[in-house]
Design a protein around this motif. Structure first.
Motif, PDB file in Angstrom:
ATOM      1  N   HIS A   1      24.244  69.459  26.619  1.00  0.00           N
ATOM      2  CA  HIS A   1      25.167  69.704  25.505  1.00  0.00           C
ATOM      3  C   HIS A   1      26.546  69.204  25.919  1.00  0.00           C
ATOM      4  CE1 HIS A   1      27.630  71.884  22.529  1.00  0.00           C
ATOM      5  NE2 HIS A   1      26.532  71.900  21.795  1.00  0.00           N
ATOM      6  N   PRO A   2      27.287  68.572  25.005  1.00  0.00           N
ATOM      7  CA  PRO A   2      28.592  68.006  25.388  1.00  0.00           C
ATOM      8  C   PRO A   2      29.620  69.042  25.810  1.00  0.00           C
ATOM      9  CG  PRO A   2      28.234  67.854  23.005  1.00  0.00           C
ATOM     10  CD  PRO A   2      26.934  68.241  23.608  1.00  0.00           C
ATOM     11  N   ASN A   3      29.384  70.322  25.533  1.00  0.00           N
ATOM     12  CA  ASN A   3      30.343  71.361  25.906  1.00  0.00           C
ATOM     13  C   ASN A   3      29.832  72.249  27.034  1.00  0.00           C
ATOM     14  OD1 ASN A   3      30.848  71.282  22.498  1.00  0.00           O
ATOM     15  ND2 ASN A   3      32.544  70.869  23.889  1.00  0.00           N
ATOM     16  N   VAL A   4      28.838  71.765  27.785  1.00  0.00           N
ATOM     17  CA  VAL A   4      28.328  72.486  28.950  1.00  0.00           C
ATOM     18  C   VAL A   4      28.307  71.518  30.131  1.00  0.00           C
ATOM     19  CG1 VAL A   4      26.400  73.774  29.938  1.00  0.00           C
ATOM     20  CG2 VAL A   4      26.902  73.986  27.495  1.00  0.00           C
ATOM     21  N   VAL A   5      28.831  71.951  31.274  1.00  0.00           N
ATOM     22  CA  VAL A   5      28.839  71.118  32.473  1.00  0.00           C
ATOM     23  C   VAL A   5      27.403  70.822  32.898  1.00  0.00           C
ATOM     24  CG1 VAL A   5      29.546  70.962  34.886  1.00  0.00           C
ATOM     25  CG2 VAL A   5      31.034  72.066  33.224  1.00  0.00           C
ATOM     26  N   ARG A   6      27.086  69.550  33.145  1.00  0.00           N
ATOM     27  CA  ARG A   6      25.722  69.141  33.472  1.00  0.00           C
ATOM     28  C   ARG A   6      25.423  69.344  34.957  1.00  0.00           C
ATOM     29  NH1 ARG A   6      24.791  63.885  33.269  1.00  0.00           N
ATOM     30  NH2 ARG A   6      26.980  63.330  33.143  1.00  0.00           N
TER      31      ARG A   6
ATOM     32  N   HIS B   1      34.297  72.385  28.560  1.00  0.00           N
ATOM     33  CA  HIS B   1      32.984  72.328  29.197  1.00  0.00           C
ATOM     34  C   HIS B   1      32.740  73.674  29.878  1.00  0.00           C
ATOM     35  CE1 HIS B   1      32.790  67.826  28.886  1.00  0.00           C
ATOM     36  NE2 HIS B   1      34.105  67.993  28.887  1.00  0.00           N
ATOM     37  N   ILE B   2      31.710  74.385  29.460  1.00  0.00           N
ATOM     38  CA  ILE B   2      31.391  75.679  30.044  1.00  0.00           C
ATOM     39  C   ILE B   2      30.720  75.468  31.398  1.00  0.00           C
ATOM     40  CG2 ILE B   2      30.022  77.782  29.770  1.00  0.00           C
ATOM     41  CD1 ILE B   2      30.346  77.501  26.782  1.00  0.00           C
ATOM     42  N   SER B   3      31.241  76.132  32.421  1.00  0.00           N
ATOM     43  CA  SER B   3      30.673  76.014  33.767  1.00  0.00           C
ATOM     44  C   SER B   3      30.076  77.351  34.185  1.00  0.00           C
ATOM     45  CB  SER B   3      31.751  75.583  34.765  1.00  0.00           C
ATOM     46  OG  SER B   3      32.728  76.608  34.896  1.00  0.00           O
ATOM     47  N   GLY B   4      29.301  77.324  35.260  1.00  0.00           N
ATOM     48  CA  GLY B   4      28.774  78.554  35.842  1.00  0.00           C
ATOM     49  C   GLY B   4      27.520  79.096  35.207  1.00  0.00           C
ATOM     50  N   PHE B   5      26.909  78.348  34.258  1.00  0.00           N
ATOM     51  CA  PHE B   5      25.712  78.857  33.594  1.00  0.00           C
ATOM     52  C   PHE B   5      24.539  78.932  34.574  1.00  0.00           C
ATOM     53  CE2 PHE B   5      21.726  77.663  31.304  1.00  0.00           C
ATOM     54  CZ  PHE B   5      21.527  78.899  30.701  1.00  0.00           C
ATOM     55  N   GLY B   6      23.863  80.065  34.606  1.00  0.00           N
ATOM     56  CA  GLY B   6      22.667  80.228  35.418  1.00  0.00           C
ATOM     57  C   GLY B   6      22.904  80.609  36.860  1.00  0.00           C
ATOM     58  N   LEU B   7      24.157  80.809  37.287  1.00  0.00           N
ATOM     59  CA  LEU B   7      24.407  81.112  38.697  1.00  0.00           C
ATOM     60  C   LEU B   7      23.774  82.434  39.114  1.00  0.00           C
ATOM     61  CD1 LEU B   7      28.107  80.004  39.285  1.00  0.00           C
ATOM     62  CD2 LEU B   7      26.015  78.877  40.023  1.00  0.00           C
ATOM     63  N   ALA B   8      23.832  83.428  38.226  1.00  0.00           N
ATOM     64  CA  ALA B   8      23.262  84.732  38.583  1.00  0.00           C
ATOM     65  C   ALA B   8      21.769  84.610  38.855  1.00  0.00           C
ATOM     66  CB  ALA B   8      23.530  85.742  37.461  1.00  0.00           C
ATOM     67  N   ARG B   9      21.059  83.832  38.037  1.00  0.00           N
ATOM     68  CA  ARG B   9      19.617  83.677  38.231  1.00  0.00           C
ATOM     69  C   ARG B   9      19.315  82.860  39.493  1.00  0.00           C
ATOM     70  NH1 ARG B   9      20.255  82.656  32.983  1.00  0.00           N
ATOM     71  NH2 ARG B   9      19.848  80.433  33.198  1.00  0.00           N
TER      72      ARG B   9
ATOM     73  N   TYR C   1      31.711  66.138  37.573  1.00  0.00           N
ATOM     74  CA  TYR C   1      33.062  66.585  37.903  1.00  0.00           C
ATOM     75  C   TYR C   1      33.947  66.474  36.670  1.00  0.00           C
ATOM     76  CZ  TYR C   1      37.635  66.909  40.089  1.00  0.00           C
ATOM     77  OH  TYR C   1      38.913  67.283  40.419  1.00  0.00           O
ATOM     78  N   ILE C   2      34.582  67.594  36.302  1.00  0.00           N
ATOM     79  CA  ILE C   2      35.513  67.622  35.165  1.00  0.00           C
ATOM     80  C   ILE C   2      36.923  67.500  35.738  1.00  0.00           C
ATOM     81  CG2 ILE C   2      36.251  68.873  33.115  1.00  0.00           C
ATOM     82  CD1 ILE C   2      33.305  68.038  33.122  1.00  0.00           C
ATOM     83  N   PRO C   3      37.670  66.423  35.428  1.00  0.00           N
ATOM     84  CA  PRO C   3      38.863  66.081  36.200  1.00  0.00           C
ATOM     85  C   PRO C   3      40.121  66.864  35.883  1.00  0.00           C
ATOM     86  CG  PRO C   3      38.482  64.444  34.493  1.00  0.00           C
ATOM     87  CD  PRO C   3      37.314  65.389  34.441  1.00  0.00           C
ATOM     88  N   ASN C   4      40.200  67.566  34.759  1.00  0.00           N
ATOM     89  CA  ASN C   4      41.460  68.208  34.394  1.00  0.00           C
ATOM     90  C   ASN C   4      41.515  69.628  34.948  1.00  0.00           C
ATOM     91  OD1 ASN C   4      43.957  68.632  33.223  1.00  0.00           O
ATOM     92  ND2 ASN C   4      43.382  67.831  31.249  1.00  0.00           N
ATOM     93  N   VAL C   5      41.935  70.588  34.153  1.00  0.00           N
ATOM     94  CA  VAL C   5      42.103  71.965  34.620  1.00  0.00           C
ATOM     95  C   VAL C   5      41.240  72.904  33.796  1.00  0.00           C
ATOM     96  CG1 VAL C   5      44.458  71.570  35.403  1.00  0.00           C
ATOM     97  CG2 VAL C   5      44.071  72.310  33.055  1.00  0.00           C
ATOM     98  N   SER C   6      41.234  74.166  34.160  1.00  0.00           N
ATOM     99  CA  SER C   6      40.525  75.166  33.369  1.00  0.00           C
ATOM    100  C   SER C   6      41.414  75.634  32.222  1.00  0.00           C
ATOM    101  CB  SER C   6      40.132  76.359  34.237  1.00  0.00           C
ATOM    102  OG  SER C   6      41.297  77.074  34.636  1.00  0.00           O
ATOM    103  N   LEU C   7      40.794  76.263  31.231  1.00  0.00           N
ATOM    104  CA  LEU C   7      41.566  76.832  30.120  1.00  0.00           C
ATOM    105  C   LEU C   7      42.526  77.888  30.640  1.00  0.00           C
ATOM    106  CD1 LEU C   7      42.155  77.232  27.112  1.00  0.00           C
ATOM    107  CD2 LEU C   7      40.165  78.736  26.978  1.00  0.00           C
TER     108      LEU C   7
END
Length: 656
Positions: free
Chosen positions: A425-430, A515-523, A447-453
C-alpha cells in the motif's frame, strides 16, 4: 587642554554611540532603558523607506506600543521588523534589551558585522537576520546564546569559517540556516553533535573538504550541502579524492555492528604503522589463515553434499557456500541464503536484490531506537541508495532450547515476515527482506528520507524541524494515514491490528506523503521467542504504547494486555488531535479537547496557533475535531471502523 586619541575606528564608533545615548537621555528621561536601546537602533538606521520607525518617539513612556515591538511584563521580549528595507547597521546598544527572546529582522539592507555583544541575550530563542548585507565573520560568542532554538543568517555576505561553538548550542531544535553566504573551510566535526531533528542548511557557500560521516549530518540529505564545489563525501554525489590516512587517526567508515547486545556503531580503527618486517609477518599469518579457511570450507561443502537428500539441495550453487531457493507461500518470492539450518536471509519484495554480504559491508548510521530494537540507515552501492534496517531486541530465550524449538521459532518468524511482506500500500512502509539467526533478527525496509509526523509537528519549542505544516498538508497526511491503516485492518482475513500507532510511527517523505511504519513488530517479536503466538491476530500483544495513545480499555489493565483494531482507531484519533491542536499526545490531550468543546470555548483557543491565519479552513478543522473525538470514545464499541474514518476524511477534503 586635553587631547583624546583613539587607536581604532571601532573605539570611535563606540564613543559616538555613547554620546548618542547621552543626548537621547537628556530629553527622553522618562523612557525606559529598553526604549533607549531601540532609539539607538533608530539612530543607526540610515534609510527607512516604509516609515517603520516613524512611531518610535522619544517622549513615549515605554516602547511597547512601537511598531514591531512586543513586550512582556513591561520589558521588550520581541523585535520583529521583516521586509522593511531598513538600511544601516546593528548597534551594540541592542544588548541592553536583556529580556529579548525574539530578534527577527529579515529582508532588510542592514550591513556591517554581527555585534559580538549579542551574546548577552541568554534568553534569546529566535534569531533571524537573513536576507541582509551583513559581513565579516560569525562571532564565536553566538555559542553563548544558551536558549537559542532557531538561527537563520542566510543570504548575507558573511565570511570566514564555521564556528564550532554554534554546534554546542544546548537547545538548538529548529532551524540552523547559514546558506547563501561566503563561508569557507571545512565543516567542523563538532557539527556532528547537532541534534538529528535540526534542519541544517549550508548551501551556496565556499565550504571544502569531506563532510563528517556522522548521523546528524548524513540525515540532512544532499540539498543541505549543495552549491559548495569543494565539498565532498556522502550525502553528496561528489566523492572525495583518495588521500593517505594518518595511521594515528581511526578510519571514519562506520559499519553495521551485528552484536545484538550493542546498540552503537563503532568506526574501524586503522592500524599503527608497522615496520617492513612486521608487515611481512602479518601477511604470512593472513595467508595461512586464508588457506585454513579454504580447507574448512571445502570440508563443510563435502559434508553437506554427502549428508543425504534435502529439499534445498537441488538449488545449491557451486560457486558459493550458500544457496538460492524460492520462498513459497502466496505470491512472495525472493533470494534465500542459509549459512546453516537455523540461519535465513530472504527477500520478500520482488525488486529487492541486495546480497547479505553487501548489506553487512555497507555503512550504517543509527537513526532511531525503541523498545523493539534499533533502526539504522544503511547506505549501499556507489549511487548512495539507502535502506532502513531494524534490528529486533534480543529475546531472553535461554540457551537450553531444543533443535525442534529453534526450528519452530524460525518457521514462525518466517511466516510472520512473509505475511507482512505481502502488505502493498502506498501509505505503508514496505518490508523488503529479513534475516533470522538464533541470536540475530533483522528487518530490511524501504528508507523514507524525510522526518516523522511527530518531528514535523513538535520539532522545537518555537519552530518545528520544518516550517509549520499548512492545513492542506495536515489534512492530506491524515487522509493517507487513515487509508493505510484501514488497508492494514482489512487486507487479511485475520484482521490484523497495528498495535502501536503514534505520530512518530507515521513517516513523511519529501512530498509529505505519509507512510505507516512498525506494522507487525509485536507479532515478529513474539514469533522469535519461545512463547506461543496469539491464536488470533485481531488481538496483538501490546508493545507498551505511549500513554497518550493507549485506549481506556487497556489502561490499568492486569494480566496480558491485547491491542485490538478499535485500539488502533483510538490511537489514530489522538494523532488527529495532535495534528489540529499542535500539542503533544500526553494523557491530558483528549480530555482537554473534550472539555473545551463542552465549555464552548472559541476554536482559536484549541487549534494550533500556526493555523489561525488560515481562516478558510475553519470548517474543515472543526470537522476533523469531530472525527477525532468519535475515534477516541471511551466505549470501544462506539468507535467507527478505520474504513469509515478514512471515508469521512475524504469527504472533508472533497468539500473544499
Amino acid at each position: 587642554m586635553a587631547v583624546y586619541c583613539w587607536s581604532t575606528p571601532g573605539e570611535i564608533m563606540a564613543t559616538i554611540e555613547i554620546l548618542i545615548l547621552l543626548v537621547l537621555s537628556s530629553y527622553a528621561a522618562a523612557l525606559t532603558t529598553d526604549g533607549l536601546a531601540l532609539l539607538a537602533l533608530k539612530s543607526a538606521v540610515s534609510a527607512d523607506p516604509t516609515g517603520a520607525l516613524d512611531a518610535w518617539l522619544d517622549f513615549d513612556d515605554n516602547p511597547c506600543s512601537w511598531t514591531g515591538v512586543t513586550c512582556s511584563l513591561g520589558r521588550v521580549s520581541a523585535l520583529a521588523l521583516p521586509d522593511r528595507e531598513l538600511a544601516g547597521y546593528l548597534p551594540s546598544e541592542l544588548s541592553l534589551l536583556s529580556e529579548l527572546q525574539i530578534l527577527s529582522l529579515p529582508g532588510n539592507r542592514l550591513s556591517g558585522p554581527l555585534p559580538a555583544a549579542l551574546a548577552v541575550f541568554r534568553g534569546l530563542t529566535d534569531l533571524d537576520l537573513s536576507r541582509n548585507n551583513l559581513s565579516g565573520a560569525i562571532p564565536t560568542e553566538i555559542g553563548q546564546l544558551t536558549s537559542l532554538a532557531h538561527l537563520d543568517l542566510s543570504s548575507n555576505l558573511l565570511a570566514g569559517s564555521l564556528p564550532s561553538s554554534i554546534a554546542a548550542l544546548p537547545h538548538l531544535s529548529g532551524v540552523l540556516n547559514l546558506s547563501y553566504n561566503h563561508l569557507s573551510g571545512p565543516i567542523p566535526l563538532a557539527f556532528g553533535n547537532i541534534p538529528v531533528d535540526v534542519s541544517l542548511d549550508l548551501r551556496q557557500n565556499n565550504l571544502s573538504g569531506e563532510i563528517p560521516q556522522v548521523a546528524p549530518l548524513l540525515s540532512q540529505g544532499p540539498t543541505a550541502f549543495s552549491g559548495n564545489p569543494d565539498l565532498c563525501g556522502f550525502p553528496l554525489k561528489n566523492p572525495c579524492p583518495a588521500a593517505k590516512q594518518d595511521p594515528k587517526i581511526p578510519q571514519p567508515n562506520p559499519s553495521l555492528n551485528m552484536n545484538p547486545n550493542d546498540g552503537t556503531l563503532r568506526p574501524v580503527a586503522s592500524e599503527k604503522q608497522k615496520s617492513p618486517v612486521g608487515t611481512v609477518a602479518i601477511l604470512a599469518v593472513v595467508l595461512l589463515i586464508a588457506l585454513i579457511a579454504m580447507f574448512v570450507l571445502q570440508w563443510q561443502l563435502r559434508k553437506r553434499r554427502s549428508a543425504g537428500p534435502c529439499k534445498e539441495s537441488s538449488h545449491e550453487k557451486s560457486s558459493s557456500p550458500g544457496f538460492s531457493t524460492t520462498i513459497t507461500g502466496g505470491s512472495v518470492t525472493g533470494e534465500r541464503r542459509e549459512g546453516h539450518a537455523s540461519e535465513v536471509y530472504a527477500a520478500v519484495d520482488e525488486g529487492f536484490g541486495l546480497e547479505l554480504e553487501e548489506l553487512l559491508r555497507a555503512s550504517a548510521y543509527v537513526v532511531g531506537k525503541s523498545r523493539s530494537g534499533i533502526v539504522y540507515k544503511v547506505v549501499v552501492g556507489r549511487e548512495g541508495s539507502a535502506v532502513a534496517v531494524r534490528r529486533l531486541s534480543e529475546n531472553d530465550d535461554g540457551d537450553g532450547s531444543s533443535g525442534g524449538d529453534e526450528w519452530r521459532r524460525r518457521r514462525a518468524f518466517e511466516t510472520e515476515a512473509i505475511a507482512i511482506g505481502r502488505v502493498k500500500h502506498p501509505n505503508v512502509v514496505r518490508l523488503l527482506a529479513y534475516y533470522y539467526a538464533p541470536d540475530e533478527r533483522l528487518l530490511i525496509y524501504e528508507y523514507i528520507p524525510n522526518v516523522s509526523l511527530h518531528a514535523a509537528l513538535h520539532g522545537g519549542p518555537l519552530n518545528p524541524t520544518t516550517p509549520p505544516l499548512p492545513w492542506a498538508a495536515r489534512l492530506s497526511i491524515l487522509q493517507g494515514a487513515a487509508q493505510g491503516l484501514a488497508y492494514l485492518h482489512e487486507f487479511n482475513p485475520r484482521k490484523h491490528a497495528h498495535g502501536s500507532i503514534a505520530s512518530s510511527k507515521i513517516l513523511l517523505d519529501d512530498d509529505l506523503r505519509p507512510h505507516i511504519s512498525g506494522f507487525g513488530l509485536a507479532r515478529l517479536v513474539a514469533a522469535g521467542s519461545q512463547d506461543k503466538m496469539p491464536h488470533s491476530s485481531k488481538n496483538v500483544a501490546s508493545p507498551r504504547a505511549a500513554v497518550g495513545y493507549t485506549p481506556p480499555e487497556m489502561r490499568d489493565s492486569t494480566g496480558a494486555s491485547t491491542w485490538t483494531q478499535k485500539g488502533d482507531v483510538h490511537a489514530f484519533g489522538v494523532v488527529a488531535l495532535e495534528v489540529v491542536t499542535g500539542r503533544p499526545a500526553d494523557s491530558e490531550l483528549e480530555g482537554w479537547v473534550r472539555q473545551a468543546f463542552k465549555e464552548e470555548r472559541p476554536l482559536s483557543e484549541v487549534v494550533d496557533p500556526s493555523l489561525l491565519h488560515e481562516v478558510h479552513a475553519k470548517r474543515e478543522v472543526l470537522a476533523v475535531f469531530h472525527v477525532a473525538l468519535g475515534c477516541t470514545e471511551a466505549d470501544s464499541e462506539l468507535r467507527p471502523r478505520m474504513r469509515s474514518v478514512a471515508e469521512n476524511l475524504d469527504r472533508i477534503s472533497a468539500s473544499r
